[in-house]
Design a protein around this motif. Structure first.
Motif, mmCIF file in Angstrom:
data_model
loop_
_atom_site.group_PDB
_atom_site.id
_atom_site.type_symbol
_atom_site.label_atom_id
_atom_site.label_comp_id
_atom_site.label_asym_id
_atom_site.label_seq_id
_atom_site.Cartn_x
_atom_site.Cartn_y
_atom_site.Cartn_z
ATOM 1 N N VAL A 1 0.841 -1.206 0.000
ATOM 2 C CA VAL A 1 0.000 0.000 0.000
ATOM 3 C C VAL A 1 0.871 1.248 0.000
ATOM 4 O O VAL A 1 0.646 2.189 -0.764
ATOM 5 C CB VAL A 1 -0.951 0.001 1.214
ATOM 6 C CG1 VAL A 1 -1.725 1.320 1.284
ATOM 7 C CG2 VAL A 1 -1.914 -1.180 1.148
ATOM 8 N N SER A 2 1.875 1.264 0.863
ATOM 9 C CA SER A 2 2.763 2.428 0.968
ATOM 10 C C SER A 2 3.487 2.690 -0.350
ATOM 11 O O SER A 2 3.574 3.847 -0.807
ATOM 12 C CB SER A 2 3.786 2.216 2.087
ATOM 13 O OG SER A 2 3.145 2.080 3.339
ATOM 14 N N ILE A 3 4.000 1.639 -0.987
ATOM 15 C CA ILE A 3 4.722 1.789 -2.245
ATOM 16 C C ILE A 3 3.794 2.287 -3.354
ATOM 17 O O ILE A 3 4.153 3.155 -4.159
ATOM 18 C CB ILE A 3 5.376 0.446 -2.655
ATOM 19 C CG1 ILE A 3 6.489 0.098 -1.668
ATOM 20 C CG2 ILE A 3 5.907 0.509 -4.080
ATOM 21 C CD1 ILE A 3 7.045 -1.308 -1.846
ATOM 22 N N THR A 4 2.575 1.741 -3.389
ATOM 23 C CA THR A 4 1.603 2.148 -4.407
ATOM 24 C C THR A 4 1.265 3.627 -4.284
ATOM 25 O O THR A 4 1.219 4.359 -5.282
ATOM 26 C CB THR A 4 0.327 1.307 -4.286
ATOM 27 O OG1 THR A 4 0.644 -0.067 -4.497
ATOM 28 C CG2 THR A 4 -0.712 1.744 -5.313
ATOM 29 N N ILE A 5 1.035 4.085 -3.064
ATOM 30 C CA ILE A 5 0.690 5.487 -2.853
ATOM 31 C C ILE A 5 1.878 6.384 -3.204
ATOM 32 O O ILE A 5 1.716 7.447 -3.811
ATOM 33 C CB ILE A 5 0.236 5.708 -1.402
ATOM 34 C CG1 ILE A 5 -1.129 5.042 -1.175
ATOM 35 C CG2 ILE A 5 0.151 7.206 -1.073
ATOM 36 C CD1 ILE A 5 -1.620 5.077 0.238
ATOM 37 N N LYS A 6 3.076 5.930 -2.851
ATOM 38 C CA LYS A 6 4.275 6.709 -3.178
ATOM 39 C C LYS A 6 4.424 6.850 -4.688
ATOM 40 O O LYS A 6 4.735 7.938 -5.201
ATOM 41 C CB LYS A 6 5.510 6.039 -2.587
ATOM 42 C CG LYS A 6 6.793 6.834 -2.815
ATOM 43 C CD LYS A 6 7.992 6.156 -2.168
ATOM 44 C CE LYS A 6 9.264 6.967 -2.422
ATOM 45 N NZ LYS A 6 10.455 6.323 -1.803
ATOM 46 N N LYS A 7 4.199 5.764 -5.438
ATOM 47 C CA LYS A 7 4.289 5.815 -6.892
ATOM 48 C C LYS A 7 3.225 6.737 -7.484
ATOM 49 O O LYS A 7 3.487 7.470 -8.441
ATOM 50 C CB LYS A 7 4.147 4.401 -7.476
ATOM 51 C CG LYS A 7 5.348 3.515 -7.248
ATOM 52 C CD LYS A 7 5.155 2.157 -7.914
ATOM 53 C CE LYS A 7 6.400 1.285 -7.741
ATOM 54 N NZ LYS A 7 6.204 -0.061 -8.370
ATOM 55 N N LEU A 8 2.019 6.696 -6.909
ATOM 56 C CA LEU A 8 0.945 7.560 -7.390
ATOM 57 C C LEU A 8 1.301 9.026 -7.162
ATOM 58 O O LEU A 8 1.087 9.877 -8.030
ATOM 59 C CB LEU A 8 -0.369 7.208 -6.678
ATOM 60 C CG LEU A 8 -1.635 7.940 -7.163
ATOM 61 C CD1 LEU A 8 -1.897 7.651 -8.637
ATOM 62 C CD2 LEU A 8 -2.848 7.520 -6.322
ATOM 63 N N GLU A 9 1.867 9.324 -6.012
ATOM 64 C CA GLU A 9 2.292 10.693 -5.717
ATOM 65 C C GLU A 9 3.389 11.138 -6.677
ATOM 66 O O GLU A 9 3.402 12.288 -7.147
ATOM 67 C CB GLU A 9 2.776 10.787 -4.266
ATOM 68 C CG GLU A 9 1.650 10.662 -3.238
ATOM 69 C CD GLU A 9 2.132 10.733 -1.811
ATOM 70 O OE1 GLU A 9 1.423 11.330 -0.967
ATOM 71 O OE2 GLU A 9 3.221 10.179 -1.524
ATOM 72 N N GLU A 10 4.302 10.231 -7.015
ATOM 73 C CA GLU A 10 5.367 10.563 -7.955
ATOM 74 C C GLU A 10 4.800 10.815 -9.349
ATOM 75 O O GLU A 10 5.214 11.746 -10.051
ATOM 76 C CB GLU A 10 6.396 9.432 -7.990
ATOM 77 C CG GLU A 10 7.219 9.312 -6.711
ATOM 78 C CD GLU A 10 8.121 8.085 -6.726
ATOM 79 O OE1 GLU A 10 7.975 7.249 -7.658
ATOM 80 O OE2 GLU A 10 8.957 7.953 -5.799
ATOM 81 N N ASN A 11 3.849 9.981 -9.762
ATOM 82 C CA ASN A 11 3.227 10.153 -11.078
ATOM 83 C C ASN A 11 2.492 11.478 -11.199
ATOM 84 O O ASN A 11 2.498 12.122 -12.246
ATOM 85 C CB ASN A 11 2.247 9.007 -11.356
ATOM 86 C CG ASN A 11 2.956 7.690 -11.638
ATOM 87 O OD1 ASN A 11 4.142 7.672 -11.950
ATOM 88 N ND2 ASN A 11 2.228 6.594 -11.509
#
Length: 290
Positions: free
Chosen positions: A36-46
């Motif tokens: 979950v943490s990694i997914t949200i981090k990637k979404l924020e980066e995108n």
């Protein structure tokens, strides 16, 4: 960035936002907390923005996170509705409604019966909650229509009035006789039965008390209007109720109305909704069935 590639990320983002917790979102989605943490981090980066403020006991949406949350929720609801219409060829859409228990029983029910008869292939979902919570659900787009006491400031939302509700104080004739006092003294001697403090009706009565310098000596609180009516019929005290709900008891003499020098002001109730696009036409069908 391809929006379609982010659908899974958006579902995870939505769960974290609604649970206000990475760990609770992971448990809800049956995936690991790091995922979950990694997914949200990637979404924020995108998106090149920060969506959550990390706190010791959870997460909280940033301003841009709130904007994304509203858009994602609307989009996923529309997608879900479209999928449903494909699975059920004769389905004519859905309608999600919220109302308090009292308004549902005495005002919403006739609409539900008529609408279900006219549009049997429309899916209905009913949530019983407070008027304040129903208004919040409209803002969050988690419902389409709310039957509520008219908000002081509906904002950009549409409001369709269905009438007024009148508040009165009632008791049995025997209880009134037992008090052996004048009408203007009842609040000093009687058991006054009211809805609890969180209820919109109770807040309305509190304003009435303050305006008229009334300080009841003995207050009994319940969380249901039907209980107020039943307790009054049992002779326990004087209940503040909606007059339309006790018309039979008043007509038959089971209960009597306590005359007040300054009657409690009436409140307007009606349907609240948003005209977001694409607009759910079942909203207008529902409010116009009567």
């Amino acid at each position: 960035m391809d929006t379609l590639d982010n659908l899974t990320k958006y579902k995870i983002f939505l769960s974290a936002a609604e649970n206000k917790s990475i760990s609770k979102a992971a448990a809800q989605l049956y995936i690991s907390q790091p995922a979950v943490s990694i997914t949200i981090k990637k979404l924020e980066e995108n998106l090149n923005t920060t969506l959550f403020i990390r706190k010791p006991k959870g997460v909280e949406l940033t301003e841009k996170g709130r904007i994304l949350y509203d858009s994602v929720k609307k989009a996923l609801y529309m997608l879900s509705d479209t999928e449903r219409s494909f699975r059920v060829p004769f389905n004519t859409g859905h309608l999600r409604i919220a109302s308090s228990n009292v308004l549902c029983k005495y005002f919403l029910m006739p609409y539900l019966k008529k609408f279900s008869s006219l549009y049997p292939n429309t899916d209905l979902a009913i949530t019983c909650t407070s008027s304040a919570k129903a208004c919040l659900m409209i803002d969050e787009c988690s419902i389409d229509l709310a039957l509520v006491v008219k908000p002081e400031n509906p904002g950009m939302k549409m409001y369709h009035s269905v009438g007024m509700i009148e508040y009165i104080f009632v008791c049995t004739p025997a209880y009134r006789k037992k008090l052996n006092c004048n009408d203007h003294e009842i609040f000093q001697y009687a058991n006054i039965m009211l809805l609890d403090q969180d209820n919109v009706s109770r807040k309305h009565i509190n304003v009435y008390y303050a305006k008229n310098n009334i300080i009841p000596i003995r207050i009994l609180e319940v969380n249901d209007m039907d209980m107020l009516i039943e307790f009054a019929k049992m002779g326990i005290g004087i209940s503040c109720v909606v007059k339309q709900f006790v018309e039979y008891e008043l007509d038959t003499g089971i209960l009597m109305e306590i005359p007040l020098a300054d009657p409690v002001p009436s409140l307007q109730i009606g349907f609240l909704y948003q005209e977001i696009q694409p607009f759910n036409e079942n909203i207008l069908k529902f409010i116009n069935v009567q």
